[in-house]
Design a protein around this motif. Structure first.
Motif, mmCIF file in Angstrom:
data_model
loop_
_atom_site.group_PDB
_atom_site.id
_atom_site.type_symbol
_atom_site.label_atom_id
_atom_site.label_comp_id
_atom_site.label_asym_id
_atom_site.label_seq_id
_atom_site.Cartn_x
_atom_site.Cartn_y
_atom_site.Cartn_z
ATOM 1 N N ILE A 1 -0.900 58.288 -48.964
ATOM 2 C CA ILE A 1 0.050 57.724 -48.009
ATOM 3 C C ILE A 1 0.245 58.690 -46.845
ATOM 4 N N ALA A 2 0.408 59.962 -47.221
ATOM 5 C CA ALA A 2 0.666 60.936 -46.163
ATOM 6 C C ALA A 2 -0.478 60.920 -45.151
ATOM 7 N N GLY A 3 -1.676 60.936 -45.694
ATOM 8 C CA GLY A 3 -2.839 60.886 -44.805
ATOM 9 C C GLY A 3 -2.850 59.597 -44.007
ATOM 10 N N GLY A 4 -2.604 58.526 -44.747
ATOM 11 C CA GLY A 4 -2.613 57.220 -44.097
ATOM 12 C C GLY A 4 -1.588 57.143 -42.990
ATOM 13 N N ALA A 5 -0.458 57.755 -43.240
ATOM 14 C CA ALA A 5 0.609 57.686 -42.252
ATOM 15 C C ALA A 5 0.183 58.380 -40.963
ATOM 16 N N ALA B 1 5.046 52.269 -46.115
ATOM 17 C CA ALA B 1 5.416 50.886 -46.441
ATOM 18 C C ALA B 1 4.473 49.921 -45.749
ATOM 19 N N LEU B 2 4.144 50.272 -44.516
ATOM 20 C CA LEU B 2 3.223 49.423 -43.770
ATOM 21 C C LEU B 2 1.877 49.333 -44.473
ATOM 22 N N ILE B 3 1.366 50.480 -44.849
ATOM 23 C CA ILE B 3 0.064 50.504 -45.509
ATOM 24 C C ILE B 3 0.125 49.791 -46.847
ATOM 25 N N SER B 4 1.154 50.135 -47.613
ATOM 26 C CA SER B 4 1.272 49.580 -48.953
ATOM 27 C C SER B 4 1.397 48.061 -48.902
ATOM 28 N N ALA B 5 2.255 47.609 -48.022
ATOM 29 C CA ALA B 5 2.452 46.157 -47.940
ATOM 30 C C ALA B 5 1.174 45.470 -47.482
#
Lengths: 98, 602, 315, 163
Positions: free
Chosen positions: C17-21, C235-239
């Motif tokens: 997530i951190a990377g994705g963010a 949240a954006l990525i996860s959703a």
């Protein structure tokens, strides 16, 4: 044994909270403690007595849902009472008792 | 065959209909009041015609309630005694109803009157037909209640209201005796079905029988106005005169005699009880006869006469001649109701009850005078009228059994003839002393008088049949009959002759007899004595119960109230509206109870 | 053992997530710059990738300000409570045939349940700031997130009903291409509700700069602020991943690695769509927000659920 | 002590710690955190006992729903100026005695008879089968109850606005 005693402790802590908190919301929190402890104890006791996991779970689920409904209604009451009287301490609801 | 339930139910239904219909259609609905009496007379007559073949058959009997020791049954049956009573009640009541059509025509409360008459008929037939003492008691009380309502019919008159209450209370004294008798019999025999009780008599201890018999007699004495419970009957004359004829001459007062006849085996088994009945009966007969002499109110004369005649019946019962007593009951019902109705007619026609204000009515109301004469002759025991035969049987039985009592009854019968003819002379002979213009009564009132006069004249012929039916001895005791006829005839002549001068004769007699006359005129003060005694005991009881009430009961109540208030005040603190305190108490209670349960359940 | 695996995957998810963010921020900037003609993310380095490298040190080296009046311990750690549940929720997303980091039997509910803990974090951080604007923002966020959870869950429920399972991998196994038209309404509801869940525009009232000065995280700065940002992008990525998987079929379009690629592309498309929406639509008013949730999305989700239920019955 | 017992002990400890915090703290956020800890402990206990569905439901309903509600309500009514808002408490010996009595009673009664459970892993479909099978009536009743609660809340809050 651990579960029984732990749940008893959590439950009686809930009792204490209900008895000593002046704030209605905190009293409801105490009630949540008692409900949660009782629910865990219910499941634990049923399983230790060889209860059917699915039946136990469904029962506990129903308890959980009902408790949530109770909490929702309780909160609505608190918020409404606050809106009318600007108070949330049980002591201050004296006039309610008539 | 007229069903018995109809005899019982019809008058009740009729009473309801009449009461419900109200004042408007009472001209028509009042005829319904005849249904009950006619049905009763019909049923009784039918059964008498069958007499000997069907006796004591319980027509309808049901277990009213069942206890561990037995069941209490109520039912209806018509044995010969009951059948005769049915006829008596039915005939007299129907005559009274017809008479009332005229007598009460002006009254505003006719629906109530005829409804009560009908209800009374139902109660009386219930009393007669009941197969068990419980049913009898219920009907007994209903009769008392109807009597109360009818005596107090003109309740706006204070004297009527007082008389009603007095009658109710005095007869209640007797009813307590009856209730005790019932309780005793229930305990001893375990049943209250009359036939079973009587069948069990031989198994009972003599003391029990005597007690039960005496208690029954107390009940009978109350209802039949025997000394010293007779005080209510003269006052009961406050009611409408037809009511006096029906209730206080022919039917209700005869209920005591009927009760003793019904429970005769008990008395047969107890010498003591019979002796008491004989003494009381004789004293009543003689005493009431003397009191009747100086009375100036025509109805009071008849009232004391009734008491006296009832005393005759009880004396006969005490002498063991219950058939004679019962026969006298029947004939007395005929001629006394006749006399009462005739007096009603007199009152109706002359507007007064005072003998001193009457006089000369024989010309003004010939039918009334003629029927009254028949009744008076029957009452005096002149042959060949009904009273002659029945009184002769009574005198014969008592004379044989106890000469002293017999002698007393002879005196009483002499007095009877005397006061009868005194009243006759005062009312019907000479010139009218009152105000207004006396007139003859209408046809509806005359017809019952004539019917009853015929009965009063001819019932004596039934003597043999009667004896045969009930198992008594038939025939005339010639010496007694002759003696009593002579005595009665002389007394009658004396009474007639002495009162040629009208009311002034009273003063002369009073002067001659002195205190005795005054005492008799005042009924020997028994009334006041009884009432005072009753009042004193009542007041004592009232005071005691008042003390009990204020000190103990009220004290208890006040104490509880005080305690509750006190506790409330203490606990007031607790009810602060603090829900958490409540929760704490609930929690503490739960813990305490649970630990208690655990500790105990170990 | 389940726990240990969970822990491990949780850690992995955090990294992911951190990377994705970080990538997401860059990407957003690119998208936004493309739309709004911003120049930085376009020109810094090749395709502007250096922008994100410039961003990270900027955030990390900013001063960590904790207000005097704040409830300090809670102020410090509440952001973690916002980020952690979102990272946890990634664990149940099925990436591969029969494989998810945490293949729980109740994964679908798990995915819906855990982000709601984040609401608590938002409320706590708002509360601990002891700042009226932050408090109002926190309450707005809480109200919004709790409310939009309902249509979101109902929308997902229609897929659960069709698949007859709460286990994400089983749902994926059961997935059919015609579910896309069938659950299209549900997907739209899910998508909109998810945007509201992550407090992005046009549902970004809780952090409305113009009204609330960034709302519940207005007192945060530096890396704690970055955590909030990571939470939002997480949240954006996860959703997007979850929606791409259960609504759009995820890896089921192609076998093997190609499937995974398709899945990620689908997720990327969704992420881009979210950004597009944010930069296109104006912000809603508070009452419009609630009315929209309860009178439009929830009924639609219920209708979708009924349709799915009927079809499931008919199957 | 088996791994299962250990896991149970840990979860129960978390529960009790959370409960104690809920009772003792007078600080709003800490109270909520404590309550959350307790609720998560409950969820963990359910998980350890083999019922992930219960655990997830607990998180969903309580942590995400009720707890947020509690905090929300607290924030709404305790939004007072500069002063740090406290949850008023009146610690009381009598209440402590009663609570202790409840504890002793429950522990004494349940402790000896309730052995620690061995987990029975329950699949969610089994629970669903029970809920929609034998317990259908109860399930429907719960639905009715929830509807009633929803309406009650609406009425209560609307009633508050009207006057």
């Amino acid at each position: 044994m651990i579960v029984a005693i732990g749940c008893a402790a959590a439950f009686s802590l809930g009792v204490y909270a209900v008895l000593t908190r002046r704030d209605v919301i905190a009293i409801l929190a105490g009630a949540e403690l008692m409900l949660g402890a009782a629910n865990v104890q219910l499941v634990a006791f049923a399983l230790s007595r060889g209860g059917d996991g699915a039946v136990v779970s469904s029962f506990a689920l129903i308890v959980l849902v009902i408790a949530a409904a109770e909490a929702a209604v309780g909160m609505a009451l608190v918020v409404t009472a606050y809106r009318r009287t600007r108070r949330t301490l049980v002591d201050e609801f004296g006039e309610v008792s008539g | 065959m007229m069903p018995l339930w109809f005899v019982l139910v019809a008058p009740i239904a009729v009473a309801l209909v009449i009461a419900a219909a109200g004042r408007g259609p009472v001209r028509y609905t009042r005829w319904l009041a005849l249904v009950g009496p006619v049905a009763a007379a019909w049923a009784g007559a039918e059964r008498l015609a069958d007499a000997g073949r069907e006796t004591g058959v319980a027509a309808e009997a049901v277990s009213w309630f069942v206890t561990q020791t037995g069941s209490i049954d109520v039912g209806a049956s018509a044995d010969p005694i009951a059948s005769i009573m049915l006829v008596v009640v039915g005939v007299v009541a129907s005559m009274v109803v017809v008479f009332s059509f005229g007598y009460m025509a002006e009254d505003a409360s006719q629906p109530r009157y005829f409804a009560l008459l009908s209800a009374f008929t139902a109660a009386m037939t219930g009393l007669v037909l009941s197969t068990s003492l419980v049913g009898l008691f219920i009907a007994w009380e209903l009769v008392g209640a109807c009597s109360y309502l009818l005596i107090g019919f003109w309740f706006t008159k204070p004297s009527a209201a007082r008389a009603a209450v007095k009658a109710f209370l005095v007869t209640r004294v007797g009813d307590v005796g009856l209730l005790f008798a019932l309780a005793l019999l229930w305990r001893e025999t375990g049943t209250l079905v009359t036939a079973d009780v009587l069948a069990a008599v031989p198994t009972l201890a003599p003391a029990t029988i005597t007690t039960a018999a005496l208690l029954l007699f107390v009940g009978a004495a109350g209802k039949s106005a025997q000394f010293p419970l007779h005080v209510w009957l003269p006052d009961a004359m406050e009611g409408p005169t037809p009511v006096s004829a029906l209730i206080h001459a022919a039917t209700m007062v005869a209920a005591g005699v009927f009760l003793l006849a019904r429970t005769w085996p008990l008395f047969e088994a107890s010498e003591t009880a019979r002796l008491v009945v004989l003494i009381i009966g004789t004293v009543t007969a003689l005493g009431a006869a003397t009191i009747a002499v100086p009375q100036t109110d025509i109805k009071r004369v008849l009232a004391y006469s009734t008491i006296s005649q009832l005393g005759f019946m009880f004396a006969a019962l005490g002498a063991g001649a219950w058939v004679a007593a019962f026969f006298h009951l029947v004939t007395h019902a005929a001629f006394k109701s006749l006399l009462f109705l005739a007096s009603g007619s007199v009152i109706h026609g002359s507007g007064t009850q005072d003998l001193r204000e009457m006089g000369g009515l024989g010309r003004a109301m010939p039918v009334t005078a003629a029927t009254w004469a028949v009744g008076v002759a029957a009452l005096a025991g002149l042959p060949p009228l009904a009273g002659f035969f029945s009184k002769d049987a009574v005198l014969d039985a008592v004379w044989v059994h106890a000469p002293v009592a017999g002698a007393a009854l002879f005196i009483a019968s002499a007095l009877t003839a005397f006061y009868s003819f005194r009243a006759t002379r005062l009312a019907f002979s000479g010139t009218f002393r009152g105000a207004g213009h006396p007139h003859e009564s209408p046809l509806v009132m005359k017809v019952p008088l004539v019917v009853l006069a015929v009965l009063a004249a001819t019932l004596g012929a039934g003597s043999w049949w009667f004896a045969e039916l009930l198992g008594g001895h038939a025939g005339l005791a010639i010496p007694i009959a002759v003696a009593s006829t002579i005595i009665a005839g002389l007394s009658a002549v004396a009474g007639w002759a002495l009162y040629k001068t009208g009311p002034a004769a009273d003063d002369r007699l009073a002067g001659a007899l002195g205190g005795l006359w005054r005492a008799a005129a005042g009924a020997y003060g028994i009334d006041a004595l009884v009432m005072r005694g009753a009042a004193a005991s009542e007041r004592g009881a009232a005071t005691a119960s008042e003390r009990f009430d204020t000190r103990l009961v009220d004290g208890l109540v006040r104490g509880i109230a005080w305690l509750a208030r006190r506790v409330g005040r203490e606990f007031n603190e607790l009810q602060s509206g603090e829900s958490q305190l409540y929760a704490a108490l609930v929690g503490a209670g739960a813990v305490l109870l649970a630990s208690l349960a655990l500790w105990l359940g170990r | 053992m389940t726990f240990l695996w969970g822990l491990l995957w949780g850690l992995a998810a955090v990294m992911f997530i951190a990377g994705g963010a970080v990538i997401g921020v860059w990407w957003e900037r690119k998208v936004a710059a493309r739309i709004q003609m911003r120049l930085g993310p376009q020109q810094l380095g090749p395709a502007g990738v250096l922008q994100m490298i410039a961003d990270v040190p900027k955030l990390l080296f900013k001063e960590d300000i904790v207000p005097d009046n704040a409830d300090k311990p809670i102020f410090r750690y509440a952001p973690m409570a916002v980020f952690a549940p979102i990272a946890m929720s990634v664990a149940v997303i099925p990436f591969w045939a029969g494989w998810a980091p945490l293949d729980s039997t109740v994964g679908m509910v798990f995915y819906l349940a855990f982000p709601s803990i984040g609401v608590l974090g938002i409320l706590l951080s708002a509360w601990s700031s002891h700042n009226t604007l932050a408090t109002i923002g926190g309450m707005r966020a809480a109200a919004q997130m709790v409310s939009y959870e309902v249509p979101r869950s109902l929308a997902v429920l229609s897929v659960i009903v069709l698949a007859g399972s709460l286990q994400p991998t089983e749902v994926m196994d059961a997935w059919q291409w015609w579910w896309i038209p069938l659950t299209f309404v549900g997907f739209v509801v899910y998508f909109i509700a998810s945007i509201a869940e992550m407090n992005r525009g046009p549902f970004d009232l809780p952090e409305a700069e113009s009204e609330l000065v960034a709302g519940y995280f207005s007192d945060y700065s530096g890396f704690r602020w970055a955590i909030f940002m990571m939470g939002e992008y997480g949240a954006l990525i996860s959703a997007s991943l979850f929606g791409a998987a259960v609504f759009l079929g995820g890896y089921r379009w192609l076998p093997g690695v190609a499937g995974l690629a398709v899945f990620l592309v689908l997720a990327m498309v969704l992420i881009t769509a979210v950004m597009w929406i944010k930069w296109t639509f104006p912000r809603l008013r508070q009452d419009q927000l609630m009315t929209f949730c309860w009178t439009v999305l929830t009924p639609l989700a219920i209708v979708q659920l009924v349709v799915a239920g009927v079809v499931a019955l008919w199957l | 002590m088996s791994a299962n017992d250990l896991a149970l002990a840990v979860t129960v400890t978390v529960m009790v710690a959370g409960a104690a915090g809920t009772v003792l703290t007078s600080d709003v956020p800490r109270l909520v955190i404590s309550l959350g800890t307790f609720l998560l402990g409950v969820a963990a206990a359910f998980l350890v006992m083999g019922s992930p569905l219960l655990a997830v439901s607990q998180v969903f309903v309580y942590v995400g729903g009720v707890l947020v509600l509690v905090l929300f309500a607290l924030m709404m009514v305790r939004r007072s100026g500069d002063e740090k808002p406290k949850v008023a408490t009146r610690h009381d010996l009598g209440a402590a005695v009663i609570a202790l009595g409840v504890f002793v009673l429950l522990a004494a009664v349940l402790g000896p008879v309730a052995a620690d459970p061995t987990p029975v892993v329950t699949a969610p479909n089994e629970v669903g089968a029970i809920l929609l099978g034998p317990s259908l009536v109860a399930f429907e009743l719960v639905g009715v109850l929830l509807l009633a609660a929803l309406l009650a809340v609406l009425v209560i809050v609307k009633g508050g606005e009207d006057s």
